[in-house]
Design an enzyme around this catalytic site. Structure first.
Site, PDB file in Angstrom:
ATOM      1  N   ASP A   1       0.310  -3.735  -1.696  1.00 12.18           N
ATOM      2  CA  ASP A   1      -0.998  -3.986  -2.015  1.00 12.18           C
ATOM      3  C   ASP A   1      -1.234  -3.781  -3.389  1.00 12.18           C
ATOM      4  O   ASP A   1      -1.000  -2.608  -4.093  1.00 12.18           O
ATOM      5  CB  ASP A   1      -1.747  -3.126  -1.212  1.00 12.18           C
ATOM      6  CG  ASP A   1      -1.625  -3.000   0.282  1.00 12.18           C
ATOM      7  OD1 ASP A   1      -2.562  -2.325   0.863  1.00 12.18           O
ATOM      8  OD2 ASP A   1      -0.914  -3.722   0.647  1.00 12.18           O
TER       9      ASP A   1
ATOM     10  N   GLU B   1      -7.721  -4.354   7.395  1.00 11.82           N
ATOM     11  CA  GLU B   1      -7.219  -3.648   6.266  1.00 11.82           C
ATOM     12  C   GLU B   1      -7.930  -4.173   4.954  1.00 11.82           C
ATOM     13  O   GLU B   1      -8.352  -5.174   5.006  1.00 11.82           O
ATOM     14  CB  GLU B   1      -5.801  -3.792   6.223  1.00 11.82           C
ATOM     15  CG  GLU B   1      -5.013  -3.075   7.536  1.00 11.82           C
ATOM     16  CD  GLU B   1      -3.550  -3.126   7.310  1.00 11.82           C
ATOM     17  OE1 GLU B   1      -3.047  -2.029   7.295  1.00 11.82           O
ATOM     18  OE2 GLU B   1      -2.862  -4.132   7.301  1.00 11.82           O
TER      19      GLU B   1
ATOM     20  N   THR C   1      -3.751   2.450  -0.459  1.00 14.17           N
ATOM     21  CA  THR C   1      -4.457   1.661  -1.431  1.00 14.17           C
ATOM     22  C   THR C   1      -5.903   2.073  -1.671  1.00 14.17           C
ATOM     23  O   THR C   1      -6.573   2.844  -0.534  1.00 14.17           O
ATOM     24  CB  THR C   1      -4.786   0.447  -0.502  1.00 14.17           C
ATOM     25  OG1 THR C   1      -3.404  -0.237  -0.680  1.00 14.17           O
ATOM     26  CG2 THR C   1      -5.684  -0.614  -1.041  1.00 14.17           C
TER      27      THR C   1
ATOM     28  N   ARG D   1      -8.763   3.183   6.434  1.00 15.37           N
ATOM     29  CA  ARG D   1      -8.040   3.243   4.969  1.00 15.37           C
ATOM     30  C   ARG D   1      -8.526   1.950   4.213  1.00 15.37           C
ATOM     31  O   ARG D   1      -9.170   1.094   4.611  1.00 15.37           O
ATOM     32  CB  ARG D   1      -6.598   2.966   5.195  1.00 15.37           C
ATOM     33  CG  ARG D   1      -6.225   1.990   6.171  1.00 15.37           C
ATOM     34  CD  ARG D   1      -4.631   1.796   6.575  1.00 15.37           C
ATOM     35  NE  ARG D   1      -4.238   0.825   7.277  1.00 15.37           N
ATOM     36  CZ  ARG D   1      -4.107   0.967   8.674  1.00 15.37           C
ATOM     37  NH1 ARG D   1      -4.384   1.834   9.256  1.00 15.37           N
ATOM     38  NH2 ARG D   1      -3.868  -0.164   9.336  1.00 15.37           N
TER      39      ARG D   1
ATOM     40  N   MET E   1       7.256  -3.230  -3.688  1.00 14.25           N
ATOM     41  CA  MET E   1       5.612  -3.323  -4.010  1.00 14.25           C
ATOM     42  C   MET E   1       5.035  -3.656  -2.874  1.00 14.25           C
ATOM     43  O   MET E   1       5.550  -4.796  -2.233  1.00 14.25           O
ATOM     44  CB  MET E   1       5.642  -3.925  -5.233  1.00 14.25           C
ATOM     45  CG  MET E   1       4.159  -4.482  -5.434  1.00 14.25           C
ATOM     46  SD  MET E   1       4.003  -5.268  -7.356  1.00 14.25           S
ATOM     47  CE  MET E   1       4.863  -6.880  -6.865  1.00 14.25           C
TER      48      MET E   1
ATOM     49  N   TRP F   1       9.528  -0.674   2.345  1.00 15.59           N
ATOM     50  CA  TRP F   1       8.273   0.111   2.346  1.00 15.59           C
ATOM     51  C   TRP F   1       8.591   1.641   2.571  1.00 15.59           C
ATOM     52  O   TRP F   1       9.444   1.737   3.664  1.00 15.59           O
ATOM     53  CB  TRP F   1       7.255  -0.549   3.121  1.00 15.59           C
ATOM     54  CG  TRP F   1       5.985   0.165   3.545  1.00 15.59           C
ATOM     55  CD1 TRP F   1       4.760   0.124   2.599  1.00 15.59           C
ATOM     56  CD2 TRP F   1       5.637   1.426   4.223  1.00 15.59           C
ATOM     57  NE1 TRP F   1       3.875   0.878   2.862  1.00 15.59           N
ATOM     58  CE2 TRP F   1       4.159   1.787   3.908  1.00 15.59           C
ATOM     59  CE3 TRP F   1       6.341   2.089   5.395  1.00 15.59           C
ATOM     60  CZ2 TRP F   1       3.649   3.129   4.520  1.00 15.59           C
ATOM     61  CZ3 TRP F   1       5.639   3.235   5.947  1.00 15.59           C
ATOM     62  CH2 TRP F   1       4.484   3.764   5.480  1.00 15.59           C
TER      63      TRP F   1
END
Lengths: 162, 659
Positions: free
Chosen positions: B133, B311, B193, B256, B131, B157
């Site tokens: 964000d 980010e 996200t 993003r 897991m 990831w």
């Protein structure tokens, strides 16, 4: 004639600037010579951008991990007394192949290089731990040290993408 | 007005790695085929090659490297921070060699007993796998919803999709089916996200980043398929996606994490999206009325040179006077605005307090010397904490912060144990009305529902003492403590002109290094032999200005015998106002320790992986390592129950749907 000359100048400049690209990139890594030798020797190196160069190094990590796993397998027969450490190394190098490398490839290609950094750093960590498991009597020293060096160079290049 | 870029085909924006450096492109290698004497051509070629060699020699020996100096968009020249190349990520081979050299006489390997202990009892985590964000947190029809970046296939990831879970109280969660998967060309390479916005009619829109089939980062719109379903199980993607593509000047992989939208005084919705231009971190601003077409503002919300990619930008109002949360659209004279960004270079979440100008969508910090992303600027958390996101909880009128807590162990341990990463306990966030200069965070009240039995203690602890606090099991604890340094000890130090020192949690050697007025605090997840322990402590230092500064630290350097985990010392100074006692709260939950100093002015999250101080062997100690000072400690320790986070099952979901 003029066109030919211009064409040749362009071609030469292209070759020169590509050589420069690898050298400029490698200068920013902890091991210039290793970096240049890994990238120069790869056919993709001559036309790759930073992201491409990082992926070449990830590929080198993959190749080195595969080679090390082969060596671990032959050592089971040659040095059965080292089984426990070899088991641990096998687990760690399998992690490099099955987790670190795919993670790094996906992250670098998709533009979230920090996960690529995690993957290449971990390759070095797994190699270091494997080496340490032999308590100074490792039969894999040159391979694990290579992995750590390649990991350090790869990491420096991946950080350029951040 | 549609973004003009929405009309450009995506393929025009992609970076073909083979052609991205124009000077290398060599479109016409063919000659025209005009005949010339061979000798002349050879001579020309040789000449050119000599020139090329010369050029190459000059270029590679060029002293001033073009990489060093960047001209920023405002014309100033800045040197590229070497830190971004040297790397400040805590994981490194160097650290590991240093660590494995000492204390390690045995080859170490993880067994299942050690690894399964690491799983937490009351922190949010999926049943397995990776897991990262937090995404789109919201409260709707009686349920808190939590979405998250999830890899359904591995404990690292990759292959990212949206996980989903619901809870009535932010603590007891039920896992639900995946909310969104990578099933469209515009998110084929990742459903990344995003954030939720409530519209005036109470409906929900979700904006999220998709990594397209060509790995371009775009923003997409999605909404619940059925607003009558309180569980919001199914989501529909807008057929006209993507709604935003990288604008001119922004690279396709630097775009993003769209925020929750807020209403402008002109009645439009406004969002911000982090990015970078060269090494300057920026936040782009877009206005929309329907979340389908957008106007990009000329101005940026904010930018800070040399901070790299921003980010997970977050932007929200905080009350200057009231200790409560505010809806994201609130504005006014009694309000300040927070800009927060996650720094890709350093994996640190930074925020700054400032003023928002709605007329042009810009924001300026109150204190530019600690602007967002500068290394000394404020952090939500001084430990392991990233990609955080707040949401306004209209149910209880509070703003709540979620933060991704990654692992600090090796990936092979993650693969072996089958999972990676946690979420921090959700925290309320408010402006510190007493200092006005920082936020205050505190675990949500609902976590107290996990408290079981407690024990209360009051004691005086002399210098150089260690006290075992017998609370039975010590891996799931909630500790609230108040400390005071005895007046005589303080006066002695204040009166001694020579007793000044420089201190930092990270650089001063950890909890075993003794000072006049510290360190003192608790050692959690400690083995009775203290061979493994994690101290969380205050250290009071008198500076050259003769003023006392209090530091709050968490030291994981001796938390584990394992040689493949990262063991940093985290912490920061913490503001202590006149008349205040020193207070700390610690939540211990197996491999995570969350520490809150002075009511949440300074927060530290640590990940620890003891090999011996586990199960019944994990103990709690109180310690005072100060050289002279005696402290009084008054504290309560609760055993914490498990949150019994429920795995997904169709029956459970059906049962929930009927409640």
């Amino acid at each position: 004639m003029k066109m030919v000359v211009v064409m040749m100048i362009m071609m030469v400049m292209a070759m020169v600037s590509e050589a420069n690209m690898i050298e400029q990139t490698c200068k920013e890594t902890p091991d210039f010579n290793l970096c240049v030798s890994l990238l120069d020797s790869d056919p993709r190196g001559s036309s790759a951008d930073t992201s491409g160069l990082a992926l070449i190094l990830v590929d080198k990590i993959k190749g080195l991990a595969t080679k090390t796993l082969k060596e671990i397998n032959t050592l089971y027969k040659k040095r059965p007394e080292l089984k426990q450490a070899l088991d641990e190394c096998s687990r760690r190098y399998n992690t490099i192949l099955k987790a670190d490398v795919p993670e790094a490839i996906e992250a670098i290609s998709k533009g979230v290089p920090k996960f690529g950094e995690d993957g290449v750093i971990d390759a070095g960590v797994e190699a270091a731990v494997c080496e340490g498991d032999f308590k100074g009597k490792s039969p894999l020293t040159s391979l694990t040290k290579s992995m750590q060096k390649v990991s350090n160079v790869a990491r420096a290049i991946v950080r350029m993408l951040l | 007005m549609a973004s003009s870029d929405a009309l450009l085909p995506i393929s025009a924006r992609e970076e073909d790695p083979l052609l991205s450096d124009g000077s290398r492109s060599d479109p016409n290698a063919e000659t025209h085929g005009r005949r010339r004497p061979v000798k002349g051509l050879l001579a020309v070629s040789f000449g050119l090659f000599f020139i090329a060699f010369y050029v190459a020699l000059i270029a590679t020996h060029d002293g001033s490297r073009s990489n060093d100096v960047k001209i920023e968009s405002d014309g100033t020249a800045t040197t590229v921070s070497r830190a971004h190349l040297a790397g400040v990520s805590e994981k490194s081979n160097d650290q590991l060699w240093k660590l494995s050299g000492d204390r390690n006489t045995v080859a170490f390997s993880w067994n299942n007993s050690m690894l399964s202990w690491q799983r937490t009892a009351f922190h949010f985590q999926p049943e397995q796998n990776w897991m990262n964000d937090p995404n789109g947190p919201l409260f709707y029809k009686g349920w808190y919803h939590f979405f998250y970046q999830y890899n359904p296939n591995a404990a690292v990831w990759g292959d990212i999709v949206w996980g989903h879970a619901v809870s009535k109280d932010l603590i007891h969660w039920v896992h639900l089916p995946l909310a969104m998967v990578a099933d469209q060309w515009y998110d084929a390479n990742g459903v990344w996200t995003g954030s939720a916005t409530f519209l005036e009619d109470g409906s929900i829109v979700m904006l999220y980043t998709g990594s397209t089939d060509k790995s371009v980062q775009v923003q997409n719109l999605a909404y619940p398929e059925d607003l009558n379903d309180p569980l919001l199980l199914k989501w529909v993607k807008f057929p006209g996606n993507p709604v935003l593509v990288p604008p001119p000047g922004i690279l396709p992989k630097d775009f993003r994490d769209p925020t929750t939208a807020w209403k402008t005084s002109a009645g439009k919705w406004r969002i911000t999206i982090g990015s970078k231009i060269n090494r300057t971190g920026i936040s782009l601003v877009y206005d929309t009325t329907d979340f389908k077409t957008y106007e990009k503002l000329e101005t940026l919300l904010h930018k800070v040179p040399n901070t790299g990619m921003w980010e997970c930008v977050d932007f929200y109002p905080v009350s200057k006077t009231l200790v409560k949360g505010l809806d994201t659209s609130v504005n006014g004279p009694d309000v300040k605005h927070i800009v927060k960004a996650s720094m890709d270079d350093t994996r640190i979440d930074h925020y700054a307090i400032g003023t928002y100008f709605d007329s042009n969508g810009t924001w300026t910090p109150d204190d530019p010397t600690i602007d967002v992303g500068i290394s000394t600027s404020l952090r939500y958390d001084y430990g392991k904490f990233y990609a955080s996101k707040t949401f306004y909880d209209q149910n209880k009128g509070r703003r709540i912060l979620w933060g991704w807590i990654g692992e600090s162990d090796s990936e092979s341990a993650d693969v072996q144990k089958g999972w990676s990463s946690l979420q921090g306990i959700p925290r309320t966030v408010v402006l510190d009305t007493k200092t006005g200069k920082n936020l205050v965070q505190w675990p949500v009240e609902e976590v107290k529902s996990l408290r079981l039995s407690s024990k209360k203690f009051d004691m005086e602890v002399g210098p150089g003492s260690l006290v075992h606090i017998d609370v039975g099991s010590a891996a799931q604890l909630d500790i609230e403590a108040e400390f005071e340094i005895k007046k005589e000890s303080l006066d002695k130090i204040l009166g001694d002109a020579s007793a000044t020192e420089e201190f930092s949690c990270q650089k001063s050697g950890g909890s075993t290094v003794r000072g006049a007025l510290g360190p003192f605090g608790f050692s959690v997840l400690a083995h009775e032999s203290l061979s493994e322990q994690t101290p969380v402590y205050f250290y009071v230092a008198k500076g050259k200005d003769s003023k006392l500064t209090t530091f709050f630290c968490a030291d994981s350097s001796r938390s584990s015998f394992a040689n493949d985990v990262v063991k940093p010392i985290y912490g920061s100074s913490v503001p202590v106002l006149k008349g205040e006692k020193l207070t700390m709260r610690i939540l211990v939950d197996h491999s995570i320790v969350e520490a809150f100093g002075q009511g949440g002015r300074t927060c530290i999250t640590s990940r620890v992986y003891p090999t011996k101080a586990i199960y019944g062997a994990a103990k709690l100690f109180l310690f005072n390592n100060a050289i002279d000072a005696t402290i009084t400690a008054s504290f309560k320790v609760w055993q914490m129950n498990s949150a019994f986070i429920q795995p997904y099952s169709e029956e459970a979901v059906r049962a929930l749907s009927r409640t």
